[in-house]
Design a protein around this motif. Structure first.
Motif, PDB file in Angstrom:
ATOM      1  N   UNK A  98      69.135  46.780  58.764  1.00 31.64           N
ATOM      2  CA  UNK A  98      68.167  45.703  58.538  1.00 31.64           C
ATOM      3  C   UNK A  98      68.872  44.437  58.058  1.00 31.64           C
ATOM      4  N   UNK A  99      69.939  44.595  57.262  1.00 27.37           N
ATOM      5  CA  UNK A  99      70.690  43.429  56.793  1.00 27.37           C
ATOM      6  C   UNK A  99      71.422  42.757  57.952  1.00 27.37           C
ATOM      7  N   UNK A 100      71.966  43.540  58.874  1.00 26.51           N
ATOM      8  CA  UNK A 100      72.655  42.951  60.018  1.00 26.51           C
ATOM      9  C   UNK A 100      71.666  42.200  60.916  1.00 26.51           C
ATOM     10  N   UNK A 101      70.457  42.756  61.071  1.00 27.18           N
ATOM     11  CA  UNK A 101      69.413  42.069  61.827  1.00 27.18           C
ATOM     12  C   UNK A 101      69.005  40.783  61.127  1.00 27.18           C
ATOM     13  N   UNK A 102      68.871  40.818  59.795  1.00 30.02           N
ATOM     14  CA  UNK A 102      68.477  39.644  59.019  1.00 30.02           C
ATOM     15  C   UNK A 102      69.551  38.566  59.097  1.00 30.02           C
ATOM     16  N   UNK A 103      70.826  38.983  59.035  1.00 33.56           N
ATOM     17  CA  UNK A 103      71.936  38.029  59.095  1.00 33.56           C
ATOM     18  C   UNK A 103      71.984  37.354  60.467  1.00 33.56           C
ATOM     19  N   UNK A 104      71.770  38.105  61.538  1.00 37.19           N
ATOM     20  CA  UNK A 104      71.784  37.503  62.874  1.00 37.19           C
ATOM     21  C   UNK A 104      70.616  36.532  63.034  1.00 37.19           C
ATOM     22  N   UNK A 105      69.454  36.886  62.487  1.00 33.77           N
ATOM     23  CA  UNK A 105      68.295  35.986  62.522  1.00 33.77           C
ATOM     24  C   UNK A 105      68.566  34.745  61.689  1.00 33.77           C
ATOM     25  N   UNK A 106      69.221  34.928  60.530  1.00 35.62           N
ATOM     26  CA  UNK A 106      69.541  33.805  59.643  1.00 35.62           C
ATOM     27  C   UNK A 106      70.468  32.812  60.325  1.00 35.62           C
ATOM     28  N   UNK A 107      71.487  33.323  61.037  1.00 37.74           N
ATOM     29  CA  UNK A 107      72.429  32.434  61.704  1.00 37.74           C
ATOM     30  C   UNK A 107      71.800  31.743  62.912  1.00 37.74           C
ATOM     31  N   UNK A 108      70.767  32.369  63.512  1.00 35.47           N
ATOM     32  CA  UNK A 108      70.031  31.703  64.581  1.00 35.47           C
ATOM     33  C   UNK A 108      69.180  30.568  64.022  1.00 35.47           C
ATOM     34  N   UNK A 109      68.616  30.781  62.822  1.00 34.30           N
ATOM     35  CA  UNK A 109      67.742  29.786  62.195  1.00 34.30           C
ATOM     36  C   UNK A 109      68.512  28.775  61.351  1.00 34.30           C
ATOM     37  N   UNK A 110      69.826  28.956  61.214  1.00 32.53           N
ATOM     38  CA  UNK A 110      70.629  28.116  60.321  1.00 32.53           C
ATOM     39  C   UNK A 110      70.511  26.615  60.604  1.00 32.53           C
ATOM     40  N   UNK A 111      70.550  26.142  61.867  1.00 32.28           N
ATOM     41  CA  UNK A 111      70.410  24.703  62.108  1.00 32.28           C
ATOM     42  C   UNK A 111      69.099  24.135  61.574  1.00 32.28           C
ATOM     43  N   UNK A 112      67.979  24.858  61.799  1.00 33.44           N
ATOM     44  CA  UNK A 112      66.683  24.371  61.327  1.00 33.44           C
ATOM     45  C   UNK A 112      66.581  24.483  59.805  1.00 33.44           C
ATOM     46  N   UNK A 113      67.227  25.499  59.216  1.00 26.94           N
ATOM     47  CA  UNK A 113      67.243  25.643  57.753  1.00 26.94           C
ATOM     48  C   UNK A 113      68.039  24.492  57.131  1.00 26.94           C
ATOM     49  N   UNK A 114      69.087  24.059  57.811  1.00 27.36           N
ATOM     50  CA  UNK A 114      69.904  22.959  57.309  1.00 27.36           C
ATOM     51  C   UNK A 114      69.131  21.635  57.369  1.00 27.36           C
ATOM     52  N   UNK A 115      68.247  21.499  58.375  1.00 29.99           N
ATOM     53  CA  UNK A 115      67.458  20.273  58.526  1.00 29.99           C
ATOM     54  C   UNK A 115      66.328  20.226  57.493  1.00 29.99           C
TER      55      UNK A 115
END
Length: 46
Positions: free
Chosen positions: A19-36
């Motif tokens: 579940x953590x690996x899935x969350x990390x991959x989702x986090x890195x996909x959302x990282x640009x929008x999280x940075x904005x």
């Protein structure tokens, strides 16, 4: 033969890593929008 409690602990750890690996991959996909997002919040907050 392993105890049932140790087996459930191993299964829980495996599920946690999965579940953590899935969350990390989702986090890195959302990282640009999280940075904005903080930039937009600070811009709107003025």
């Amino acid at each position: 033969m392993t105890k049932p409690s140790s087996y459930s602990t191993v299964a829980m750890v495996i599920y946690l890593i999965y579940s953590m690996s899935k969350w990390i991959s989702t986090y890195f996909e959302l990282l640009p929008s999280i940075r904005i997002l903080p930039i937009a919040i600070s811009f709107l907050g003025r």
